[in-house]
Scaffold this active site. Structure first.
Site, PDB file in Angstrom:
ATOM      1  N   SER A  29       0.835  -1.205   0.000  1.00 42.09           N
ATOM      2  CA  SER A  29       0.000   0.000   0.000  1.00 42.09           C
ATOM      3  C   SER A  29       0.866   1.249   0.000  1.00 42.09           C
ATOM      4  CB  SER A  29      -0.885   0.014   1.251  1.00 42.09           C
ATOM      5  OG  SER A  29      -0.076   0.268   2.374  1.00 42.09           O
ATOM      6  N   LYS A  30       0.214   2.362  -0.233  1.00 42.11           N
ATOM      7  CA  LYS A  30       0.921   3.635  -0.223  1.00 42.11           C
ATOM      8  C   LYS A  30       1.571   3.871   1.139  1.00 42.11           C
ATOM      9  CE  LYS A  30      -0.430   8.417  -0.167  1.00 42.11           C
ATOM     10  NZ  LYS A  30       0.825   8.858   0.387  1.00 42.11           N
ATOM     11  N   ARG A  31       0.862   3.412   2.175  1.00 38.06           N
ATOM     12  CA  ARG A  31       1.403   3.592   3.522  1.00 38.06           C
ATOM     13  C   ARG A  31       2.740   2.849   3.703  1.00 38.06           C
ATOM     14  NH1 ARG A  31      -2.799   1.850   6.975  1.00 38.06           N
ATOM     15  NH2 ARG A  31      -4.199   2.760   5.438  1.00 38.06           N
ATOM     16  N   GLY A  69       4.898   2.339   1.391  1.00 36.72           N
ATOM     17  CA  GLY A  69       5.893   3.153   0.691  1.00 36.72           C
ATOM     18  C   GLY A  69       6.346   4.310   1.567  1.00 36.72           C
ATOM     19  N   ASP A  70       5.377   4.996   2.182  1.00 38.07           N
ATOM     20  CA  ASP A  70       5.723   6.139   3.041  1.00 38.07           C
ATOM     21  C   ASP A  70       6.568   5.681   4.226  1.00 38.07           C
ATOM     22  OD1 ASP A  70       4.212   7.647   1.373  1.00 38.07           O
ATOM     23  OD2 ASP A  70       2.436   7.706   2.670  1.00 38.07           O
TER      24      ASP A  70
END
Ligand code: GLU
Length: 517
Positions: free
Chosen positions: A263-265, A267-268
């Site tokens: 998920s994008k999370r 990646g962050d």
């Protein structure tokens, strides 16, 4: 006769394209090219609530950057245009056809009525489903009389059209990756095909368009597998079974730890992009990083994604796009999710970064150097090309260049304390002073020839070390400290050659003054 291979990538423009979507598109591309087929871009934008401004342009730009060209589609055109579903007007007729032949029905239940029903079921700890067990008790053209239905339609009472799943029927599909997948219709709900806003749902539009666009293979993410029995039944309901595409549902791209979808999370949290290009949310202004802006090369992204869920069955890891096309087969796609691996992503980028011409890298590097706005530094192309040639092996990204080559452009302002303590001790300073004297001599003997200066200095240093029975590391590291400011950097002779005799002497002189004799 074998059917022409035609595949489509069919994103919904609901935001930036997830890297998993890029992988889906890539596998479609590879399969199409391998089989001399067509690769089509269809934009599925019939859900107006989820439409996001700029998402379609983003998708098109991402594929341009990656070098994956569509044969047909939005932005390209083709015989089956339009390729943007919101511009296609065929769906209602198809939905009505199904009502006529008994495979679908009008449903007049209001959202409030359905909500109440759902709540009622919840209070009894049951799940509400609009299906073969409940539909007779709801407000639709199966439960109401013909006259009632006619009246409702005449009065423009809003309705949706739902698929009428037959009772207790096994739907079997042969997925090219998963093999036989079987589901019983009793478990499935009568999905809405056509909405009260006059637009089709994904299911209807997707199947109608795959049929009309003569799609031969549907290669998509496994999140669509649960919808596939409905799609198979739709082909049956339209009597299109003979030309039904073959299905291949791709495994998920997983978090680096291996559990759950990437998920994008993630990646962050772990510092890598999950989108091909940087994305600015048009509503919140929030920026999400992209592979392109983070310095990844498109070849690296493609190579990395190809191997996340597919392998050639050999040890080979580096593949050009052309080689991937040659090697790609669906039967080598894994059934299991593939874990994203950041180290590997960098490793791929390192490889492709080395393949770039030094001159091309240098031109981009000069732009970075110009932006640093350092007075009087040498940004001459020939010089920067030489610097790049020396340090690029140490870099994964263009942005790693400065860290590895700043000392070619600016003299050290400080000296790494750890290295100073370890190297600049005992009589190191005094030795350096002796060396400096000789360096000045060498410079006088080699005017205008920095290569010869560096060469002669190196010879002298080796002689000096031998004659004085010194430790080679000790001397060389002190000189390195003076020229670079820390314990790293490329070969000393190469540094001296490029910064030249004057600068070499100036830096050594300064280090002796600062660090002491
Ligand atoms: N529009 C769907 C999506 O956004 C397409 C799924 C499919 O390929 O059938 O993923």
């Amino acid at each position: 006769m074998d059917r022409k291979v035609r595949v489509r990538f069919a994103p919904s423009p609901t935001g930036p394209l997830h890297i998993g979507g890029v992988r889906t598109a890539l596998y479609n591309y590879l399969f199409a090219k391998k089989n001399n087929g067509d690769f089509i871009l269809r934009i599925e934008d019939t859900d107006q609530n989820r439409f996001v401004e700029g998402a379609e342009e983003y998708i098109i730009e991402a594929f341009k950057w990656l070098g994956l060209q569509f044969n047909e589609g939005v932005g390209v055109g083709g015989n089956f245009a339009p390729y943007r579903q919101s511009e296609r007007t065929v769906y209602k007729d198809y939905a009505l056809k199904l009502v006529e032949n008994g495979w679908a029905y009008y449903a007049f239940d209001t959202p409030e009525e359905l909500d109440a029903m759902r709540k009622e079921c919840e209070s009894q700890k049951k799940n509400f489903q609009y299906d073969c067990n409940t539909r007779q008790g709801l407000r639709n053209s199966l439960s109401l009389s013909e006259n009632e239905v006619d009246a409702l339609l005449k009065n423009n009472v809003p309705y949706v059209i739902r698929f009428k799943f037959p009772v207790n029927t096994d739907v079997v599909l042969n997925d090219l990756i998963r093999g036989e997948v079987k589901m019983n219709t009793s478990l499935l709900d009568d999905k809405v095909l056509f909405k009260s806003d006059g637009l089709p749902t994904y299911h209807l539009a997707n199947v109608v368009d795959d049929h009309l666009m003569e799609i031969s293979h549907v290669i998509r993410g496994e999140e669509w597998l649960p919808s596939c029995p409905l799609h198979v039944m739709l082909y049956r309901a339209f009597s299109w079974e003979e030309t039904m595409p073959q299905f291949a549902h791709l495994p998920l791209l997983l978090k680096p730890e291996g559990n759950g979808k990437l998920s994008k999370r993630d990646g962050d949290r772990l510092g890598f992009p999950v989108f091909p290009l940087q994305w600015k949310d048009p509503k919140t202004g929030e920026i999400s990083s992209g592979y392109r802006e983070s310095g990844y090369l498109p070849q690296a992204v493609i190579n990395m994604l190809a191997l996340l869920g597919w392998n050639a069955g050999t040890e080979q890891e580096i593949f050009s796009l052309e080689e991937l096309v040659q090697a790609f087969t669906i039967d080598r796609i894994s059934k299991h999710g593939a874990k994203f691996d950041l180290t590997k992503a960098k490793w791929f980028n390192h490889h492709y970064f080395q393949e770039l011409a030094n001159e091309d890298i240098a031109k981009d590097y000069i732009k970075i150097l110009d932006n640093l706005d350092l007075k009087g530094i040498n940004t001459d192309l020939t010089f920067v090309v030489q610097v790049v040639g020396l340090v690029k092996e140490r870099c994964d990204f263009l942005s790693d260049l400065w860290d590895n080559s700043h000392y070619f452009f600016v003299a050290p302002q400080t000296y790494d304390g750890k290295v100073v303590n370890k190297r600049w001790k005992d009589d190191a300073g005094r030795r350096m002073a002796e060396i400096l004297v000789e360096m000045r001599h060498i410079a006088q003997q080699t005017p205008d020839d920095d290569n010869l200066f560096a060469h002669n200095t190196e010879e002298f240093l080796h002689r000096f070390i031998e004659e004085n029975q010194l430790n080679i590391g000790q001397i060389m590291n002190c000189i390195r400290l003076a020229l670079v400011g820390e314990g790293k950097g490329v070969n000393l002779v190469d540094i001296m050659k490029l910064i030249g005799s004057n600068e070499t002497i100036k830096r050594l002189d300064k280090a002796i003054k600062v660090l002491g004799c």
